[in-house]
Structures are given as C-alpha cells and as structure tokens.
Scaffold this motif. Structure first.
Motif, PDB file in Angstrom:
ATOM      1  N   TYR A   1       0.847  -1.189   0.000  1.00 49.33           N
ATOM      2  CA  TYR A   1       0.000   0.000   0.000  1.00 49.33           C
ATOM      3  C   TYR A   1       0.888   1.246   0.000  1.00 49.33           C
ATOM      4  O   TYR A   1       1.865   1.319   0.745  1.00 49.33           O
ATOM      5  CB  TYR A   1      -0.914   0.020   1.226  1.00 49.33           C
ATOM      6  N   PRO A   2       0.566   2.237  -0.829  1.00 53.29           N
ATOM      7  CA  PRO A   2       1.399   3.446  -0.890  1.00 53.29           C
ATOM      8  C   PRO A   2       1.541   4.097   0.481  1.00 53.29           C
ATOM      9  O   PRO A   2       0.562   4.309   1.187  1.00 53.29           O
ATOM     10  CB  PRO A   2       0.627   4.356  -1.851  1.00 53.29           C
ATOM     11  N   MET A   3       2.802   4.390   0.857  1.00 57.17           N
ATOM     12  CA  MET A   3       3.067   5.018   2.148  1.00 57.17           C
ATOM     13  C   MET A   3       4.277   5.928   2.030  1.00 57.17           C
ATOM     14  O   MET A   3       5.377   5.483   1.692  1.00 57.17           O
ATOM     15  CB  MET A   3       3.309   3.950   3.238  1.00 57.17           C
ATOM     16  N   ASP A   4       4.062   7.214   2.293  1.00 54.08           N
ATOM     17  CA  ASP A   4       5.138   8.195   2.312  1.00 54.08           C
ATOM     18  C   ASP A   4       5.168   8.777   3.716  1.00 54.08           C
ATOM     19  O   ASP A   4       4.240   9.497   4.111  1.00 54.08           O
ATOM     20  CB  ASP A   4       4.874   9.286   1.278  1.00 54.08           C
ATOM     21  N   TYR A   5       6.197   8.461   4.485  1.00 53.72           N
ATOM     22  CA  TYR A   5       6.246   8.898   5.885  1.00 53.72           C
ATOM     23  C   TYR A   5       6.379  10.410   6.005  1.00 53.72           C
ATOM     24  O   TYR A   5       6.140  10.971   7.083  1.00 53.72           O
ATOM     25  CB  TYR A   5       7.392   8.189   6.613  1.00 53.72           C
ATOM     26  N   GLY A   6       6.732  11.071   4.928  1.00 55.63           N
ATOM     27  CA  GLY A   6       6.774  12.526   4.946  1.00 55.63           C
ATOM     28  C   GLY A   6       5.440  13.155   4.598  1.00 55.63           C
ATOM     29  O   GLY A   6       5.199  14.323   4.903  1.00 55.63           O
ATOM     30  N   ARG A   7       4.554  12.395   3.955  1.00 50.78           N
ATOM     31  CA  ARG A   7       3.219  12.892   3.572  1.00 50.78           C
ATOM     32  C   ARG A   7       2.189  11.857   4.022  1.00 50.78           C
ATOM     33  O   ARG A   7       1.506  11.230   3.227  1.00 50.78           O
ATOM     34  CB  ARG A   7       3.139  13.136   2.061  1.00 50.78           C
TER      35      ARG A   7
ATOM     36  N   GLN B   1      -1.685  11.950   3.130  1.00 44.74           N
ATOM     37  CA  GLN B   1      -2.004  11.640   1.739  1.00 44.74           C
ATOM     38  C   GLN B   1      -1.688  10.197   1.369  1.00 44.74           C
ATOM     39  O   GLN B   1      -1.947   9.770   0.247  1.00 44.74           O
ATOM     40  CB  GLN B   1      -1.234  12.571   0.791  1.00 44.74           C
ATOM     41  N   SER B   2      -1.126   9.445   2.305  1.00 46.20           N
ATOM     42  CA  SER B   2      -0.713   8.067   2.014  1.00 46.20           C
ATOM     43  C   SER B   2      -1.861   7.098   2.259  1.00 46.20           C
ATOM     44  O   SER B   2      -2.528   7.158   3.291  1.00 46.20           O
ATOM     45  CB  SER B   2       0.491   7.691   2.874  1.00 46.20           C
ATOM     46  N   VAL B   3      -2.071   6.202   1.298  1.00 40.65           N
ATOM     47  CA  VAL B   3      -3.196   5.269   1.374  1.00 40.65           C
ATOM     48  C   VAL B   3      -3.119   4.417   2.630  1.00 40.65           C
ATOM     49  O   VAL B   3      -4.131   4.187   3.308  1.00 40.65           O
ATOM     50  CB  VAL B   3      -3.244   4.381   0.122  1.00 40.65           C
ATOM     51  N   ALA B   4      -1.934   3.933   2.984  1.00 41.64           N
ATOM     52  CA  ALA B   4      -1.795   3.062   4.145  1.00 41.64           C
ATOM     53  C   ALA B   4      -2.289   3.758   5.411  1.00 41.64           C
ATOM     54  O   ALA B   4      -3.007   3.165   6.229  1.00 41.64           O
ATOM     55  CB  ALA B   4      -0.333   2.626   4.307  1.00 41.64           C
ATOM     56  N   HIS B   5      -1.900   5.004   5.592  1.00 43.82           N
ATOM     57  CA  HIS B   5      -2.343   5.719   6.790  1.00 43.82           C
ATOM     58  C   HIS B   5      -3.826   6.041   6.724  1.00 43.82           C
ATOM     59  O   HIS B   5      -4.537   5.951   7.736  1.00 43.82           O
ATOM     60  CB  HIS B   5      -1.550   7.008   7.000  1.00 43.82           C
ATOM     61  N   GLN B   6      -4.331   6.412   5.562  1.00 45.42           N
ATOM     62  CA  GLN B   6      -5.749   6.733   5.445  1.00 45.42           C
ATOM     63  C   GLN B   6      -6.619   5.539   5.826  1.00 45.42           C
ATOM     64  O   GLN B   6      -7.610   5.685   6.545  1.00 45.42           O
ATOM     65  CB  GLN B   6      -6.066   7.181   4.022  1.00 45.42           C
ATOM     66  N   VAL B   7      -6.246   4.348   5.355  1.00 46.77           N
ATOM     67  CA  VAL B   7      -7.027   3.150   5.669  1.00 46.77           C
ATOM     68  C   VAL B   7      -6.944   2.838   7.154  1.00 46.77           C
ATOM     69  O   VAL B   7      -7.948   2.529   7.803  1.00 46.77           O
ATOM     70  CB  VAL B   7      -6.541   1.954   4.833  1.00 46.77           C
ATOM     71  N   ALA B   8      -5.743   2.925   7.730  1.00 47.79           N
ATOM     72  CA  ALA B   8      -5.571   2.636   9.152  1.00 47.79           C
ATOM     73  C   ALA B   8      -6.373   3.613  10.005  1.00 47.79           C
ATOM     74  O   ALA B   8      -7.013   3.229  10.998  1.00 47.79           O
ATOM     75  CB  ALA B   8      -4.091   2.706   9.517  1.00 47.79           C
ATOM     76  N   GLN B   9      -6.358   4.890   9.638  1.00 44.70           N
ATOM     77  CA  GLN B   9      -7.112   5.894  10.393  1.00 44.70           C
ATOM     78  C   GLN B   9      -8.606   5.643  10.276  1.00 44.70           C
ATOM     79  O   GLN B   9      -9.345   5.754  11.270  1.00 44.70           O
ATOM     80  CB  GLN B   9      -6.773   7.294   9.870  1.00 44.70           C
ATOM     81  N   LEU B  10      -9.061   5.289   9.082  1.00 40.50           N
ATOM     82  CA  LEU B  10     -10.480   4.993   8.878  1.00 40.50           C
ATOM     83  C   LEU B  10     -10.922   3.843   9.781  1.00 40.50           C
ATOM     84  O   LEU B  10     -11.957   3.920  10.459  1.00 40.50           O
ATOM     85  CB  LEU B  10     -10.717   4.668   7.407  1.00 40.50           C
ATOM     86  N   LEU B  11     -10.139   2.772   9.813  1.00 44.56           N
ATOM     87  CA  LEU B  11     -10.516   1.605  10.621  1.00 44.56           C
ATOM     88  C   LEU B  11     -10.362   1.877  12.110  1.00 44.56           C
ATOM     89  O   LEU B  11     -11.116   1.339  12.933  1.00 44.56           O
ATOM     90  CB  LEU B  11      -9.676   0.400  10.208  1.00 44.56           C
ATOM     91  N   GLY B  12      -9.416   2.748  12.460  1.00 45.37           N
ATOM     92  CA  GLY B  12      -9.275   3.108  13.867  1.00 45.37           C
ATOM     93  C   GLY B  12     -10.454   3.905  14.380  1.00 45.37           C
ATOM     94  O   GLY B  12     -10.623   4.063  15.593  1.00 45.37           O
ATOM     95  N   GLY B  13     -11.308   4.389  13.484  1.00 45.52           N
ATOM     96  CA  GLY B  13     -12.485   5.151  13.885  1.00 45.52           C
ATOM     97  C   GLY B  13     -13.755   4.345  13.946  1.00 45.52           C
ATOM     98  O   GLY B  13     -14.843   4.916  13.988  1.00 45.52           O
ATOM     99  N   HIS B  14     -13.651   3.012  13.996  1.00 45.31           N
ATOM    100  CA  HIS B  14     -14.880   2.221  13.916  1.00 45.31           C
ATOM    101  C   HIS B  14     -15.728   2.280  15.183  1.00 45.31           C
ATOM    102  O   HIS B  14     -16.871   1.809  15.188  1.00 45.31           O
ATOM    103  CB  HIS B  14     -14.578   0.759  13.531  1.00 45.31           C
TER     104      HIS B  14
END
Length: 967
Positions: free
Chosen positions: A137-143, A146-159
C-alpha cells in the motif's frame, strides 16, 4: 537461536487462542473468526446497500475494478479489530489470557496489559499503517495524511465513532517503544499472520493506488461500522462458534468464511438494511388529487431537467398550505429515480412536525416506492409517539461492544415501518426511509461520536428539508455545512420554505454547489411561489420559475397599537386601549355568532394569562366543551398530545358531506364558537384552519406563518361565519405594544424571544402597508426581503434611524458571533478533510459539551411532577388515578420508562437550577439516558386545591393550564 528468532518461529501459525468476542458466548470466540465474519457482512452490505454508481465511485478513487474494490474494502472491514491482538485487550478475559501467560511468543513490558486507556481501535490505527505498507500500500512517511496506508488505518481506527489524529513519523517507526501496550515481536507477528490469513480468504490481493476522498471515506467507514455491529450480534456469533479444538488452518478458515457468508446474508436481510426503489409513477398515481399550479409546473418540467443534467437540489418557495409537501415528495421520486437513491429522509424543525409527517411519508412510500421500505421516526422522543407505537414484548438483541443505551422495544413488522434492529441505538438513520427532526441530520456536523455514521445514513438518499427559513444563524451555519457534504456525496436535496430571504436561499444553494465542486457564487432572486434547480454535474442554476397559485388571497392586516396589560389579573377591568380590551372587541363576534379564532402569544406565561382573561371575558364560551382551549409546550407529553389531537379535530381540514340525493358535496355548517390560545407551537406543528387569527407582534416571517392558519382550507360561504365576508380575504389582527416603533416600547418578555430591531422593522412595515393589505403570494418575497434590507431606515426620522442602526449592528454582531462559533465547532468541509478523517472528530480548544448542540442557547430542563396524595404515596397525575410504575425505583422496564416519560414536562432550565426540595433520583436512573436528565418535583395540594412546589422564593404550580412559576 536468538530470542527474536525463537519468538518468530513460535508464531509461525495463526493462534486461535487470541479471542475477539466473549460476552454471552460461553467460551471465547477467536478474533480471526470475528474478522472474517465482519468481512463477510461487509461484502453483503456492499451488494445490498450501495448503488452501482457509488461502488463505481469508490472503485475509481482506489484505481481498482469494482469487484476488486469490493474485496479490498471488505478486507479493510475485516481488519477493524486487528488491534485486539494486544495485551490490554486480551487481558480483559483473565481465563483466556492465562492460556498465553508464560508463552515466550507473547512477551510485553510489565504493566502493559493494564493500559486499558490504549483502546483496541487505537491499536488498529497504530499497527495497520506499517502492515499495509509491507504488502504494497502506498506510504510516504513525509506525507502521511495523503498516504493510502495511513488513510485506511485511520479509517478503521475510527470504527467506534471517533477518528484518531494523523500519526507522527516517530509514532509509526517506533510504535512498539512508544506504546508498550502493543506488545513485543510475537504480538506483532500474530497481527501480521491474521492480516495475511484474512487477505487470502477474502481474495484481496489487489493494492489500491489512490485514497478515498472524505465523502467516500465516510461511506466505507459507515459500512465497516454496520458490518461490525451485525457480525457482533450474539445470536449470530453463537451459530458460528467453532469447535474447541479448532486450529484455524487455511482450510478451516475457508470453511468458516463460507458458513459466515451464509449467515451474513441472513443477518443483513433480517436487519432490513437495503434499498427502496423510486417507481416511475405520475403525480395522480401517488396522490389522490390533481396537482395545483406549483405541483403541475414541477411535474411538467423537473423530469426533463433531471433526465438531462442528473440529480441535484430543488428549492421550492410557496405559501403555507400550497402543497409544498406533495411537491417535495414528487420531486423526490424524480430525483431518486435518476440518482438511483436508496431512500429518503424528511427533515423537519420540531418533534411535533416530524410526528405529523411520519404517516404522510408512510402513505407516500406505499404508493410510490418498492424494494426495502423500512421507515423510522427520528427524534429524541420518537418511541413515545403514538404514530410510532412499539410492542413492549419484543427486545433488541445485544451487540457486544455497542454503547449501552436505552433498551427500546421493537414493533411487529409492517409493510413499510422498520422493525427491531433498525430501532436500536444509533441505527434509525440507517433505514432506507426516515422522517425526523433536522437535528438528527445536523448532528453529523458536530464532532460527536459516530457523526460519520450519520453521514453514511444520509448518503444516497433524497434529503428533504421543510421550513428551511425556520433556523437561526447557529443552525443555518450547520445546515450550510451539511449541504456541502450532501453536494459532495451527490445526494439529491429538496428544500422547502414559505418565507425564505433571497440571501438565505443563495447561501443554501451555494453550499450545495460548493460541495459538488463549484466554488463560484451565482446570484438569483427566488420566486414566490416558484422553484429552481441546480445539478451536481454542471453546477448551473436554472432561472427561478414563478408558478402562480390557485389560492391567491389578500391578507387584511389590522394593526392595533395597544397598552401592554397582559399581566393584569382577569378581575381587573380592562383599560380602554389595552390589549385585553382589544381582544374582547375582536373576539366578540366569535363568541356571539360562531366561528373559530386563534390567539397567538409570545410566551407560555402570557398564553396562560391570556387564557384566564378570556375565560373571564367570555364565561359561556369557557363553560362550553371545546369553547376555549389552551396549547403550549409546558404540558405533560400525553396531555399536550391529547390537546393537539382535539385541536386537529376541531380546527383541522374540513369534512365534506354529500347532499341528500345529489352527487355534489356541500360543506359542513359554520363551526361552533371556539377560541384557541397558543404559543408559537401552532406555526409549524399542526394543520389548523381558523376563521380569524390574532397575534401578538412578532417578526414579519412568523406573522405570515401564523396568518397562514387563517382560512387555510376552502370551506365556502356556508362553512364560514357571517362576520367573515370573504374567505379569500382572511384577517390578521396584530397586537403591537404602544411605542413599539422604538426599542423602549418593546416589552422585556417579547425582547427575550425576538430581536428588537426585527420587531421594529416589522411593525414599521405593517404600519406602512397600502390599505393594510398583503397580496398572498405576490407581496410575500418582497416584504420578507424588505424587512432585512440594509436601507430599511431611509423612511424614518434621524433619531429613529440612528436607534435602528444601532440595534441592527447589535443583531449583526450577535449573528456573526453565532456563525463564528458554529464554524469553530462544526466539522471540516469535505474538501478540507484532505486525507485526515480526524477533522471529523477533533474539537478546537475551548469547545465545551454545551457547544456540541444543534440548538445554541436552548436552556431547557425536564421535570416529572410527583403528586403526593397521602404521606409518602405519590402518583403521576393530580387526580391520583395513575400510580407510579412498580419498578420505578429499581430498573424501570421499557413500558415503565414510556409511562414515566408521558408525564414529563419541558421547562426553562432556570426552573430546575433554582428548584429546591427535589426528590432524589433512584440510582438505576443514572444508567437510563432518558431518565437521568429528569428533575423529580414533589407536588403537594394546598388548602385551595392547587398543586404546588415551593422552590425557594417562588412557587411552581400545576393545573389544567400546565406548569407555571411565580403565582
């Protein structure tokens, strides 16, 4: 072999000792099973709830095919509880945790198992970023945002309803050191093995190349939450519980998922989540009459517009009683069919209007819709409403991990009404059809738990808002933000208003267009009556279409400047030019010759005092059953409902009778003399028709709303009293305090409810009406805009103009503060989320719980009067006929809660704060949301037969006039 290699080797297989569910099961349920169950339910919801267009939008955003997007997002849903593979969560069931104790694979820092504040959904967010990055999964630790990996993790962390903030680079790279609760390498390896196993079973090999915009993220987030809830139902889990020796091998995982998928289909079907279908029906196939001019124009032109340009927003402006509701529902059919919407939500300003709309939506659904037509009523007291009566024998299933809210019984299933599951906590908004208060939708704009779920509940539905003019700056600002989100979601919208200023109309239309991606402002002047349309594809706004009306009338405004003697006792002779004397004058023909009249007062106290005074003025009328009525908000709920029903019978739509031996019909005779004294509750909540309307001074928009209750329905000359010369020329008597063209002439009670400058502008405008007449609808839009015009004071003398300008500046400052506060409180616009879903959950510094409300400054309390019939023996009524429920001091049943709430009275919050001698609540009430807010008010009967409660220096009195203070 090193310790690290030893740990990894011992974790080479998925460990089914790690549990995910336990409550009410007999033995722990492996977490991998719950992950697979949630993925299975999600796949079923994807097919049953989302439209093809919505699935395609999600797939396009991810850069995947629709089938791959389904599998990938189902994989995400399954991973929502991966954070349960951590010491603090596993330690919550000591017996299960003991099986891991001493296993070198499950090392953790001493005390980490007790860090319960690091909740499992937080752990999901922390751990998933790197795990998803590992599988491509696309992941840029500087951005990161905007990185898909973080967006998905944040979404699921909000369940569980709140999204965590964007994690820092350090938190992501050294998470196990910063958060010991994550456990050591063995825990991390199990999370990795669970992820790999679930991914294989779900066939989610595809890797998204893009993230989801905010409006699509809330849709996927909502599906995840609902999938989790359905998969967590105890009855379903019990049927899927694997054998004790189940090892979780690949073959066993596949077999479990196959079983779970079959159960998922049953669970989703049983929940009645799904899609209504808007059938292609003509107006007269939906409603039992031919369309009027407004409706006819929409019928003739809207379908072609929507077919050409796609769905969008329709704004309808027309007088009260001109059939806006039917026009809106027909427009919803047109918009919903083209948008492939899954239902509708009809939002109204009050609980009373929502109760009134519910049966109309039900009737519409039977005539115009097919498919899944589950219908819910949404407001805080919905389950007490007679139109939404429940069967107390049927209980909701418990959802493990869901909030412990009130247990509300479920009704038998009908063709269109929702059943048990959809009536559980936070779920009614998910039904395909709903009627409720606007607050239920606006709450999605506040940073409260599960606001994103509310947005998901509104997605792909036609959103109808009635009385769009009825909201102050605070609510209007939240409504503007909601329309931005609906525009981004491409959800069809219908706005209805009787008195909407051009500026307010423009702000609402612009907000919807802005959400759809069009940031320019297109000025327009709404027609009255008329309608306009804008679409989400082009953003173009049609020229407002004037439609005319078949009910054009001339409103005769009789402005009386009176001495404000409303507080005088009834025994006091009325002064010649006082309010009391004028009321006797204008209401005399009603008492003598028949007919009906409405007297609308500013406050409850003034309505009660006016009622007393008129009963003394017209004693014969007061003695006759139904001759004199009083309606306001300060009655017990059941008593107010009873009065409202009596009013609808006495003052509602006319009943027509067939003349003997003839086919045509004739109206009933003139109604017997009757006067209703009321507050603003009659402006919106009831369909009432009076021969005469009398109102205390109010802003012009409210006066026109009240005037709409005069000669509302055609009764003909035989159905009107002789003193009403022409029902096409209804009369509105406005009682304005003498001197109310200046600030000092506005009584404090009136100024506490309405803005002084609007009152002065309104009375000045009414005083200048040519011939004291208003053409309905021709003059309405002009007058509404004129009241708010910046150059209004040009016709006043210098002193008056200066005073009005000062008050206008004060009003503008207050409104600006409200708007500014609303902007501080409400969630970000969809375009401003920018990959960070915490913008839906975060609260700015200084935002208190008091500000997390849809109605700013609504200082209300609720009291339950307990009448002491004998020492220590209390009843719920003055007459002593309704005993307290037997279990009221223990844990009241749903039936008992319903009975108690039927006697609750809303009062000013100050009454509760200042009250002394309140009865202490039973401890069990603290766990019952509806009961824990109540103040228990013991009432005693005095020597004169009045029921009172001494509260410091004041007295609260309960009588057939409702609750009063200070008498």
């Amino acid at each position: 072999m090193t310790d690290e290699r030893l740990t990894v080797s011992m974790c080479a297989s998925l460990d089914t000792r790690l549990w995910g569910k336990e409550h009410g099961l007999g033995r722990p349920y492996p977490v991998v099973c719950h992950l697979l169950d949630t993925g299975a339910v999600y796949r079923e919801l994807w097919e049953r709830v989302l439209s093809r267009a919505m699935r395609a939008r999600i797939a396009t955003a991810l850069g995947l095919t629709v089938e791959a997007a389904r599998d990938v997002t189902a994989f995400w849903a399954a991973l929502h509880d991966l954070g349960k593979i951590t010491p603090p969560f596993q330690a919550q069931v000591p017996a299960a945790f003991a099986r891991l104790d001493g296993d070198p694979a499950y090392r953790f820092v001493p005390g980490a198992d007790k860090q319960r504040e690091f909740r499992h959904e937080m752990a999901t967010h922390w751990t998933l970023v790197n795990l998803l990055a590992e599988i491509g999964y696309p992941m840029d630790y500087g951005r990161r945002r905007q990185s898909v990996a973080h967006q998905v993790a944040q979404l699921l962390g909000g369940h569980h309803g709140r999204f965590g903030g964007v994690l820092s680079r350090k938190e992501l790279l050294k998470g196990d050191l910063l958060q010991p609760a994550l456990g050591g390498d063995g825990w991390a390896e199990q999370r990795r093995l669970h992820l790999d196993g679930v991914r294989r079973v779900l066939g989610a090999d595809a890797v998204p190349v893009g993230g989801l915009p905010a409006e699509l993220a809330v849709v996927v987030s909502g599906l995840v939450v609902v999938a989790d809830w359905l998969a967590s139902q105890t009855t379903n889990v019990k049927k899927l519980l694997p054998p004790v020796d189940w090892a979780g091998s690949p073959e066993q995982l596949d077999a479990h998922f196959a079983r779970s998928s079959r159960r998922a289909e049953e669970a989703v079907r049983g929940s009645r989540l799904g899609r209504a279908r808007f059938n292609d029906r003509g107006f007269e196939a939906i409603f039992p009459y031919t369309p009027n001019l407004l409706q006819e124009d929409i019928v003739a032109r809207l379908p072609a517009l929507v077919a050409e340009r796609g769905p969008g927003l329709v704004l309808v402006t027309a007088p009260t009683g001109d059939g806006k509701t039917e026009a809106a529902l027909f427009a919803a059919s047109v918009l919903g069919r083209v948008a492939d919407a899954r239902g509708l939500y009809f939002a109204l300003p009050t609980m009373a209007t929502a109760d009134g709309m519910f049966p109309r939506v039900r009737k519409y659904a039977k005539a115009a819709l097919s498919g899944e037509r589950a219908l819910t009523l949404l407001h805080s007291m919905a389950w007490l409403s007679p139109v939404y009566a429940d069967d107390p024998t049927e209980q909701h299933q418990e959802v493990d991990g869901a909030p412990d809210l009130e247990a509300i019984s479920a009704p038998p299933r009908t063709v269109v009404e929702s059943d048990g599951w959809l009536r559980g906590p936070k779920r009614p908004i998910l039904a395909s059809l709903g009627a409720g208060t606007i607050d239920q939708a606006l709450t999605a704009m506040l940073p409260v738990t599960h606001n994103a779920l509310r947005l998901f509940g509104l997605s792909e539905k036609v959103f109808i808002l009635d009385e769009a003019h009825a909201y102050g700056p605070w609510m209007h600002q939240h409504l503007v933000r909601l329309l931005e989100w609906l525009g981004a979601l491409k959800a069809p919208v219908v706005l209805l208003s009787a008195t909407l200023t051009g500026q307010a109309a423009g702000s609402l239309v612009d907000a919807y267009r802005r959400g759809a991606g069009f940031h320019d402002s297109l000025p327009f002047e709404p027609c009255y009556p008329g309608w306009l349309f804008t679409d989400v594809q082009t953003g173009r706004v049609t020229d407002p279409r004037p439609t005319g009306t078949s009910r054009a009338r001339t409103l005769e405004v009789d402005l009386r400047m009176v001495a404000w003697d409303v507080d005088q006792e009834p025994e006091t002779p009325p002064s010649e030019r006082g309010r009391r004397a004028v009321l006797r004058e204008v209401l005399g023909p009603v008492a003598d010759e028949g007919g009906t009249a409405l007297v609308c007062c500013t406050t409850v106290a003034e309505a009660q005092q006016t009622y007393r005074d008129l009963c003394r003025a017209f004693p014969e009328l007061a003695e006759r059953d139904g001759g004199m009525r009083l309606l306001h908000s300060r009655y017990p709920a059941r008593e107010r409902q009873q009065i409202s029903e009596e009013c609808e019978t006495a003052y509602g739509k006319p009943r027509w009778e067939a003349a003997p031996g003839r086919q045509e019909s004739r109206p009933r005779e003139v109604r017997p003399p009757s006067i209703l004294v009321a507050t603003q509750v009659v402006e919106q909540s009831l369909d009432l028709d009076f021969d005469l309307v009398v109102s205390d001074l109010a802003p012009l928009a409210q006066l026109l709303q009240r005037a709409g209750r005069g000669c509302r329905h055609a009764r003909g000359s035989a159905g009107r009293p002789v003193w009403l010369a022409d029902e096409e020329r209804p009369r509105l008597v406005v009682l304005a305090p003498a001197g109310s063209t200046e600030a000092k002439g506005i009584p404090p009670s009136m100024a506490a409810v309405y803005d002084r400058s609007l009152l002065i502008r309104s009375v000045t405008l009414l005083n200048a009406l040519p011939g004291g007449e208003i053409a309905i609808p021709g003059d309405v839009q002009r007058l509404i805009d004129e009241v708010y015009a910046e150059d209004f004071g040009q016709g006043l003398d210098e002193a008056a103009r200066r005073e009005l300008k000062g008050m206008d500046l004060d009003r503008a400052a207050r409104e600006m503060v409200e708007r500014s506060m609303a902007q501080t409180v409400h969630v970000a616009a969809p375009a401003d989320v920018n990959g960070d879903l915490s913008r839906l959950s975060e609260r700015d510094l200084g935002v208190t719980e008091e500000l997390l409300t849809t109605r700013l400054g609504a200082d209300t309390g609720r009291v339950l009067c307990l009448y002491e019939q004998s020492p220590g023996h209390f009843t719920l009524d003055r007459e002593g006929k309704v005993a307290l429920p037997r279990d009221w001091r223990s844990k009241p049943s749903p039936d008992s809660v319903r009975q108690l709430m039927a006697f609750v009275v809303p009062v000013p919050g100050k009454w509760v704060r200042d009250a002394t001698g309140l009865m202490e609540q039973p401890p069990s009430w603290k766990k019952q949301p509806l009961l824990r807010q109540l103040a228990l008010l013991p009432m005693s009967e005095d020597s004169g037969g009045s029921w009172t409660h001494e509260a410091g220096g004041s007295v609260i009195v309960s009588s057939r006039l409702g609750l009063e203070s200070g008498r």
